[in-house]
Each structure stands twice: as C-alpha cells, then as structure tokens.
Design a protein around this motif. Structure first.
Motif, PDB file in Angstrom:
ATOM      1  N   ARG A 108      -5.405   0.865  12.363  1.00  0.00           N
ATOM      2  CA  ARG A 108      -6.395   0.357  11.412  1.00  0.00           C
ATOM      3  C   ARG A 108      -6.053  -1.105  11.119  1.00  0.00           C
ATOM      4  O   ARG A 108      -4.898  -1.415  10.802  1.00  0.00           O
ATOM      5  CB  ARG A 108      -6.390   1.189  10.138  1.00  0.00           C
ATOM      6  CG  ARG A 108      -7.013   2.546  10.418  1.00  0.00           C
ATOM      7  CD  ARG A 108      -7.161   3.413   9.232  1.00  0.00           C
ATOM      8  NE  ARG A 108      -7.866   4.632   9.615  1.00  0.00           N
ATOM      9  CZ  ARG A 108      -7.896   5.726   8.890  1.00  0.00           C
ATOM     10  NH1 ARG A 108      -7.281   5.773   7.733  1.00  0.00           N
ATOM     11  NH2 ARG A 108      -8.560   6.787   9.319  1.00  0.00           N
ATOM     12  N   VAL A 164       0.998   4.967   6.200  1.00  0.00           N
ATOM     13  CA  VAL A 164       1.014   4.530   4.802  1.00  0.00           C
ATOM     14  C   VAL A 164       0.987   5.738   3.868  1.00  0.00           C
ATOM     15  O   VAL A 164       1.744   5.805   2.902  1.00  0.00           O
ATOM     16  CB  VAL A 164      -0.176   3.585   4.522  1.00  0.00           C
ATOM     17  CG1 VAL A 164      -0.350   3.351   3.030  1.00  0.00           C
ATOM     18  CG2 VAL A 164       0.026   2.258   5.230  1.00  0.00           C
ATOM     19  N   LYS A 165       0.130   6.708   4.182  1.00  0.00           N
ATOM     20  CA  LYS A 165       0.036   7.914   3.329  1.00  0.00           C
ATOM     21  C   LYS A 165       1.363   8.668   3.331  1.00  0.00           C
ATOM     22  O   LYS A 165       1.810   9.148   2.292  1.00  0.00           O
ATOM     23  CB  LYS A 165      -1.095   8.798   3.855  1.00  0.00           C
ATOM     24  CG  LYS A 165      -1.107  10.217   3.356  1.00  0.00           C
ATOM     25  CD  LYS A 165      -2.195  10.444   2.342  1.00  0.00           C
ATOM     26  CE  LYS A 165      -2.290  11.888   1.931  1.00  0.00           C
ATOM     27  NZ  LYS A 165      -1.415  12.239   0.839  1.00  0.00           N
ATOM     28  N   TYR A 212     -12.971  -4.905   8.589  1.00  0.00           N
ATOM     29  CA  TYR A 212     -12.039  -3.823   8.916  1.00  0.00           C
ATOM     30  C   TYR A 212     -12.389  -3.226  10.278  1.00  0.00           C
ATOM     31  O   TYR A 212     -13.558  -3.232  10.683  1.00  0.00           O
ATOM     32  CB  TYR A 212     -12.074  -2.744   7.828  1.00  0.00           C
ATOM     33  CG  TYR A 212     -11.531  -3.252   6.516  1.00  0.00           C
ATOM     34  CD1 TYR A 212     -10.176  -3.199   6.240  1.00  0.00           C
ATOM     35  CD2 TYR A 212     -12.366  -3.840   5.574  1.00  0.00           C
ATOM     36  CE1 TYR A 212      -9.667  -3.701   5.050  1.00  0.00           C
ATOM     37  CE2 TYR A 212     -11.873  -4.347   4.380  1.00  0.00           C
ATOM     38  CZ  TYR A 212     -10.517  -4.269   4.131  1.00  0.00           C
ATOM     39  OH  TYR A 212     -10.011  -4.780   2.973  1.00  0.00           O
ATOM     40  N   TYR A 256      -2.857  -2.701   9.367  1.00  0.00           N
ATOM     41  CA  TYR A 256      -2.390  -2.337   8.021  1.00  0.00           C
ATOM     42  C   TYR A 256      -2.074  -0.847   7.891  1.00  0.00           C
ATOM     43  O   TYR A 256      -1.560  -0.397   6.872  1.00  0.00           O
ATOM     44  CB  TYR A 256      -3.377  -2.787   6.943  1.00  0.00           C
ATOM     45  CG  TYR A 256      -4.668  -2.008   6.900  1.00  0.00           C
ATOM     46  CD1 TYR A 256      -5.771  -2.417   7.643  1.00  0.00           C
ATOM     47  CD2 TYR A 256      -4.784  -0.853   6.142  1.00  0.00           C
ATOM     48  CE1 TYR A 256      -6.957  -1.710   7.618  1.00  0.00           C
ATOM     49  CE2 TYR A 256      -5.960  -0.122   6.104  1.00  0.00           C
ATOM     50  CZ  TYR A 256      -7.038  -0.560   6.844  1.00  0.00           C
ATOM     51  OH  TYR A 256      -8.207   0.166   6.814  1.00  0.00           O
ATOM     52  N   ASP A 257      -2.376  -0.067   8.936  1.00  0.00           N
ATOM     53  CA  ASP A 257      -1.990   1.349   8.933  1.00  0.00           C
ATOM     54  C   ASP A 257      -2.070   1.886  10.363  1.00  0.00           C
ATOM     55  O   ASP A 257      -2.827   1.362  11.181  1.00  0.00           O
ATOM     56  CB  ASP A 257      -2.908   2.171   8.020  1.00  0.00           C
ATOM     57  CG  ASP A 257      -2.316   3.543   7.667  1.00  0.00           C
ATOM     58  OD1 ASP A 257      -1.146   3.801   8.028  1.00  0.00           O
ATOM     59  OD2 ASP A 257      -3.015   4.344   7.014  1.00  0.00           O
ATOM     60  N   LEU A 283      -2.280   5.712  12.403  1.00  0.00           N
ATOM     61  CA  LEU A 283      -2.348   7.179  12.318  1.00  0.00           C
ATOM     62  C   LEU A 283      -1.851   7.769  13.634  1.00  0.00           C
ATOM     63  O   LEU A 283      -2.407   7.465  14.693  1.00  0.00           O
ATOM     64  CB  LEU A 283      -3.774   7.655  12.069  1.00  0.00           C
ATOM     65  CG  LEU A 283      -4.256   7.638  10.618  1.00  0.00           C
ATOM     66  CD1 LEU A 283      -4.665   6.235  10.212  1.00  0.00           C
ATOM     67  CD2 LEU A 283      -5.402   8.593  10.418  1.00  0.00           C
ATOM     68  N   LYS A 304     -14.017   0.629  16.396  1.00  0.00           N
ATOM     69  CA  LYS A 304     -15.093   0.590  15.404  1.00  0.00           C
ATOM     70  C   LYS A 304     -14.817  -0.579  14.461  1.00  0.00           C
ATOM     71  O   LYS A 304     -13.701  -0.709  13.941  1.00  0.00           O
ATOM     72  CB  LYS A 304     -15.121   1.910  14.628  1.00  0.00           C
ATOM     73  CG  LYS A 304     -16.353   2.055  13.769  1.00  0.00           C
ATOM     74  CD  LYS A 304     -16.376   3.363  13.048  1.00  0.00           C
ATOM     75  CE  LYS A 304     -17.018   4.434  13.889  1.00  0.00           C
ATOM     76  NZ  LYS A 304     -17.210   5.681  13.140  1.00  0.00           N
ATOM     77  N   PRO A 359      -2.738  11.127  20.402  1.00  0.00           N
ATOM     78  CA  PRO A 359      -3.738  10.189  19.865  1.00  0.00           C
ATOM     79  C   PRO A 359      -3.150   9.304  18.767  1.00  0.00           C
ATOM     80  O   PRO A 359      -2.437   9.787  17.882  1.00  0.00           O
ATOM     81  CB  PRO A 359      -4.816  11.119  19.306  1.00  0.00           C
ATOM     82  CG  PRO A 359      -4.128  12.393  19.023  1.00  0.00           C
ATOM     83  CD  PRO A 359      -2.943  12.497  19.934  1.00  0.00           C
ATOM     84  N   ALA A 371      -0.595  14.128  25.813  1.00  0.00           N
ATOM     85  CA  ALA A 371      -1.343  13.017  25.222  1.00  0.00           C
ATOM     86  C   ALA A 371      -1.158  12.978  23.709  1.00  0.00           C
ATOM     87  O   ALA A 371      -1.225  14.014  23.047  1.00  0.00           O
ATOM     88  CB  ALA A 371      -2.814  13.169  25.555  1.00  0.00           C
ATOM     89  N   GLU A 381      -1.337  11.238  15.600  1.00  0.00           N
ATOM     90  CA  GLU A 381      -1.787  12.638  15.550  1.00  0.00           C
ATOM     91  C   GLU A 381      -2.518  12.912  14.236  1.00  0.00           C
ATOM     92  O   GLU A 381      -2.392  13.980  13.646  1.00  0.00           O
ATOM     93  CB  GLU A 381      -0.593  13.608  15.681  1.00  0.00           C
ATOM     94  CG  GLU A 381       0.309  13.363  16.867  1.00  0.00           C
ATOM     95  CD  GLU A 381      -0.100  14.111  18.131  1.00  0.00           C
ATOM     96  OE1 GLU A 381      -1.084  14.850  18.083  1.00  0.00           O
ATOM     97  OE2 GLU A 381       0.571  13.918  19.152  1.00  0.00           O
ATOM     98  N   GLY A 382      -3.249  11.926  13.746  1.00  0.00           N
ATOM     99  CA  GLY A 382      -4.039  12.088  12.519  1.00  0.00           C
ATOM    100  C   GLY A 382      -3.261  11.913  11.231  1.00  0.00           C
ATOM    101  O   GLY A 382      -3.814  12.087  10.143  1.00  0.00           O
ATOM    102  N   VAL A 383      -1.977  11.568  11.332  1.00  0.00           N
ATOM    103  CA  VAL A 383      -1.157  11.402  10.124  1.00  0.00           C
ATOM    104  C   VAL A 383      -0.945   9.910   9.862  1.00  0.00           C
ATOM    105  O   VAL A 383      -0.446   9.183  10.717  1.00  0.00           O
ATOM    106  CB  VAL A 383       0.204  12.121  10.265  1.00  0.00           C
ATOM    107  CG1 VAL A 383       1.051  11.910   9.026  1.00  0.00           C
ATOM    108  CG2 VAL A 383      -0.013  13.603  10.519  1.00  0.00           C
ATOM    109  N   SER A 384      -1.352   9.489   8.676  1.00  0.00           N
ATOM    110  CA  SER A 384      -1.265   8.073   8.328  1.00  0.00           C
ATOM    111  C   SER A 384       0.157   7.681   7.944  1.00  0.00           C
ATOM    112  O   SER A 384       0.821   8.365   7.161  1.00  0.00           O
ATOM    113  CB  SER A 384      -2.212   7.800   7.156  1.00  0.00           C
ATOM    114  OG  SER A 384      -1.791   6.707   6.399  1.00  0.00           O
ATOM    115  N   SER A 442       0.824  -1.203   0.000  1.00  0.00           N
ATOM    116  CA  SER A 442       0.000   0.000   0.000  1.00  0.00           C
ATOM    117  C   SER A 442       0.868   1.267   0.000  1.00  0.00           C
ATOM    118  O   SER A 442       0.498   2.274  -0.606  1.00  0.00           O
ATOM    119  CB  SER A 442      -0.906  -0.030   1.234  1.00  0.00           C
ATOM    120  OG  SER A 442      -1.986   0.813   1.063  1.00  0.00           O
TER     121      SER A 442
END
Lengths: 157, 201
Positions: B148, B169-170, B128, B159-160, B162, B123, B144, B142, B164-167, B74
């Motif tokens: 995933r 894989v991306k 997934y 498979y991924d 994140l 979730k 986050p 803290a 602080e909201g940064v992936s 990916s």
C-alpha cells in the motif's frame, strides 16, 4: 357516547400494539431507517464473506456501530456501516474482519490510528484487512507440508 | 538549466535517486525489487568482508521506497498523540531501524528460495495506491503480498504491506497496544532497541 369512547380506546390500543410490533421487527431485523444516532462510513474488502446488514462494528471489543449494507463494487465487497456519533475515526484507522471464536459469526474490528485527520461522515476507511479464509489456510498448511524437502512427493501446483 | 544541474548534483551527492517523473507505483516497486535482488545476487558482495556494504546498499533502496515515519506513527496508533515530540522522534528512529534490519535479515535468508515475482494488480485512488504481487518460491508455493503506497511529490512510498492478507501495521499496532496496556512506553522502546543489532542504532 360511551360506545364511541370505548371504540376509540380499543383503536388506540390497537394502534399502540401495531406500533410496538413494528418497532420490535425493526430492532430484531437490526434495520435502521434514520441514521440520527450515527454517521455512515464505508470500506472495501477483498473478501467480505460472512458480513451482512446488522453485523457488529467494534473498537476494543466495544460496539460502536453496525453494518448497513454489503454490495459488490469493482469485484470487492463494499461495506457501508453506521458509526455512533461521538466516535472519531482517524484517517489511518484499519478495518478488519474478525470471527467470534474459531467458527463464530463475523464482525468488523476498527483499530484507531495516529493520523491527525479524521474520516468525515460519508467518508471511506482506506485501510482494510480481509476475512481470513480458514479453508485456504488449512490448504496452504497441507501444501506446505507436501513441499517439505524430505518429502518425496512432488509439490502441489 | 544550471539550477536543475545543481539540484541533481546535490541529490546524487546525498546518495538519493530522485523521482524524475511520475512513475506508476508498480513500476517503482518492480524497479526497487530488481535492484535489491541484483545486490543480493552479486557474487562480489556475497563475501563476509563486503556483507555490511551490501546491507548498506539495500538499506538505501529501502529508505527511498518505504515511508518509515508513517509506518512507525501508524503502528503506534492512538498512543502516538499521547507522546511528546521527542518521544515520537525517538520512536520513529528506533522502530524504523528495527523493521529495516528485520526485513534485510529476512530477505538475505529467503532470497535464495525465490523462483519468481508476478505483479498481479494495481489500483490507484487519488494519492493512494495498492500493488498486488505474488511471490512464488522454488517449491512452487505462492505467497500473495499487497503493497500500500502513498504519493509523496512525484514518488510513491510504501506505508503498509499485507502478507497473506495480514497487515504489517495492524500486526504491530495490536502488539504495541497490548504491550502498552500491560507495561510502559519506555519498556517498549527498550525491547525494540534490544532486538535491533547494536551497530544499526
């Protein structure tokens, strides 16, 4: 006879004028009533701030679609977008919310993946990256500075 | 029954812990995290002589939980399909090892700063899942983190990630895209090899 013909021509021009105005309004409002130029996909973002109907969707900086609607679903931003026909999105495509410049308008960037399976019309882009909140980032930077070991002040809680 | 015993014995011999029943993804993440932290805190494994043994044990934990081939594929994004099967296999091996060594270096360095880990959300959607975690450091900052995961048999595998909201894989997909636009695949693999400790490859 001549009068009737004149009235018909005037009426025709009037109808064409109204039609042009309607078309212009739709284009300026970035509304699409028929999705004949593309197919719809959706994505859920934990933070969709700045997105609205008409927001650009790009791949490698090239426009490939627009946001159709943004709504709240299960405390997430559910974004529906129309993608141009012919643009194939792999299952592991990542949708991320970006900003033009530092404080410019928001847009959605799609980064193509490697999966052999594609997202079908009406499908969902599973992997998303939310919008970066500049205030939170600045807050964390300041909080981080306060928490430096050589700083005598108590860390922010 | 004898067949089951044979399968379990084979898996144990191979050094794998099988997922005996469908766990919730949070439970799998929590269990693996606890095992890795126990390894990092074990005083017997902190000596220089046993450092490589500890890394080996952590690596085994990672290999069970992380889907390295999917992350590698990916991360290469649309360039993946352009490579030969031999290139793809090579890339998975090199990039997986690079990531694994980077992670182990990071947690060995930062684990002393850890105060607590809170599991804040989960979730599941078909095969997934996402597990949200908040990592708090000793100076009460803290961070986050969102894992995933994809279901593989009865196990959940990452498979991924994140942060602080940064992936992850991306992030690598963007970097590889940029490198491959300016340079070549061979250069990319050579760079990854050069950044990985020699013993790890």
């Amino acid at each position: 006879m001549k009068k009737a013909y004149l009235e018909f021509v005037v009426g025709l021009f009037l109808a064409i004028g109204i039609g042009c105005l309607a078309w212009l309004s739709i284009k300026l409002a970035r509304k699409e009533f028929f999705a004949r130029d593309g197919y719809e996909v959706q994505a859920a973002f934990s933070n969709g701030s700045g997105l609205c109907p008409g927001t650009l969707v790009v791949i490698a900086g090239v426009q490939v679609g627009r946001v159709r609607s943004v709504g709240l679903e299960d405390y997430e931003a559910r974004v529906r977008m129309v993608i141009q026909r012919g643009v194939v999105l792999q299952k592991d495509t990542i949708a991320s919310i970006k900003t033009k410049g530092l404080i410019g308008e928001k847009y959605i960037e799609l980064t193509p993946g490697a999966s052999e399976n594609c997202i079908k019309p009406g499908g969902t882009i599973r992997d998303t990256q939310p919008a970066m909140d500049l205030e939170v980032m600045i807050g964390k930077y300041i909080q981080g500075n306060l928490a430096k070991p050589d700083d005598k002040s108590p860390p922010a809680r | 029954m004898r067949t089951l015993e044979c399968i379990l014995l084979t898996l144990i011999t191979l050094g794998l812990t099988p997922c005996t029943r469908a766990e919730r993804p949070t439970n799998e993440i929590r269990a693996a995290t606890d095992r890795v932290l126990a390894l990092l805190r074990d005083p017997a494994l902190k000596t220089d002589a046993r450092r490589s043994e500890r890394r080996q044990l952590i690596r085994k934990e990672f290999d069970q939980l992380v889907d390295w081939p999917t992350i590698a594929r990916s991360s290469l994004g649309h360039h993946w399909a352009k490579r030969t099967r031999a290139d793809q296999a090579e890339f998975v091996a090199v990039f997986s090892r690079f990531l694994e060594e980077t992670f182990i270096d990071k947690i060995e360095t930062d684990s002393g700063e850890l105060d607590k880990i809170d599991y804040t959300g989960e979730k599941i959607l078909d095969d997934y899942a996402s597990v949200k975690v908040q990592i708090t450091t000793k100076d009460q900052i803290a961070h986050p983190v969102e894992y995933r995961l994809q279901k593989s048999g009865t196990c959940w595998r990452i498979y991924d990630v994140l942060t602080e909201g940064v992936s992850l894989v991306k992030n690598y997909r963007d970097q590889f895209d940029e490198i491959l636009a300016k340079s070549s695949y061979e250069k990319l693999v050579a760079d990854l090899r050069a950044r990985t400790p020699p013993g790890a490859l």
